[in-house]
Design an enzyme around this catalytic site. Structure first.
Site: not given
Ligand code: PGA
Length: 249
Positions: A97, A175
């Site tokens: 992430h 993302e």
């Protein structure tokens, strides 16, 4: 669209709030079983709450995931949790992430080590990748050459020595960092450009989009070829998250 990953990050702050959120979510999910695969990734102390609130009601309308795992399989690593320990409580693990890359020094090599451990332990990795705004050409909003190189590097280095069969098990979450928590989503052409790049590196990848996915932006994101979404902030508002799931189901 099939996968909906709820990344709670370091929320909610208290056990009581977590019980209330899980109860609200499961009450509706149990009544309204959606066709989507819903994966909750709460902080580790709240993972077991889902099964406690669900009790013996079947089928379970959700899967569980961890937000991170150790890059080693065992050893004296205070504070770390290994993939083999996680497999007793969840089915998915997020790796790479952008917040872990930015604040915890997670490099492509570390992401690669984690992915392999997750796969060896028969868990499903959710591998995140994406660029900051400096990697975009501000005149047209598309990736600059250095942006393309960055995405390519994140995917190639992250997947080093991961076989094609193993790659087919991974959920890849694109993302754009500039979209996370900002209320701005990437346009369809921007998402598709990155997906095309990913497809030139990986055979038939399962591609999720993350970054300001909410009940309001989900219909726009549905226009892309995404196989699902990774939802941060909006996954913490019970009713709104449920309406997002319903839009997709
Ligand atoms: P957001 O976060 O939905 O709040 O933008 C997404 C993420 O960081 O995974």
């Amino acid at each position: 669209m099939r996968y909906i990953v709820a990344n709670w990050k370091m929320n909610p702050p208290s056990f009581l709030e977590a019980v209330s959120l899980v109860t609200t979510l499961l009450d509706s999910l149990n009544k309204n079983f959606p066709r989507s695969v819903v994966i909750f990734c709460p902080p580790l102390p709240f993972l077991s709450l889902f099964d406690q609130v669900q009790g013996d009601r079947l089928p379970k309308p959700y899967f569980l995931g961890a937000q991170n795992c150790a890059a080693d399989s065992a050893g004296p690593f205070t504070g770390e949790v290994s993939a083999s320990q996680l497999k007793t409580i969840c089915q998915y693990v997020i790796a790479g992430h952008s917040e872990r890359r930015a604040y915890f020094g997670e490099t492509d090599q570390l992401v690669n080590q984690k992915l392999k451990l997750v796969l060896i332990n028969n868990l499903t990795p959710i591998m995140c990748f994406g660029e900051t705004l400096v990697y975009r050409d501000l005149s047209n909003g598309m990736l600059s050459q250095s942006g393309k190189d960055l995405i390519k590097k994140q995917l190639e280095a992250g997947l080093e020595n991961v076989s094609k069969v193993e790659q087919s098990k991974i959920l890849f979450a694109y993302e754009p960092i500039w979209a996370i928590g900002t209320g701005t989503i990437a346009h369809t052409e921007q998402v598709e450009e990155v997906y095309d790049l990913a497809r030139s590196i990986i055979d038939h990848p399962t591609l999720l989009y993350g970054g300001s996915v909410t009940e309001n932006t989900i219909s726009e994101i549905s226009k892309t070829s995404s196989d699902g979404v990774l939802v941060g902030g909006a996954s913490l508002a019970g009713p709104n998250f449920l309406s997002l799931i319903n839009t997709l189901s």
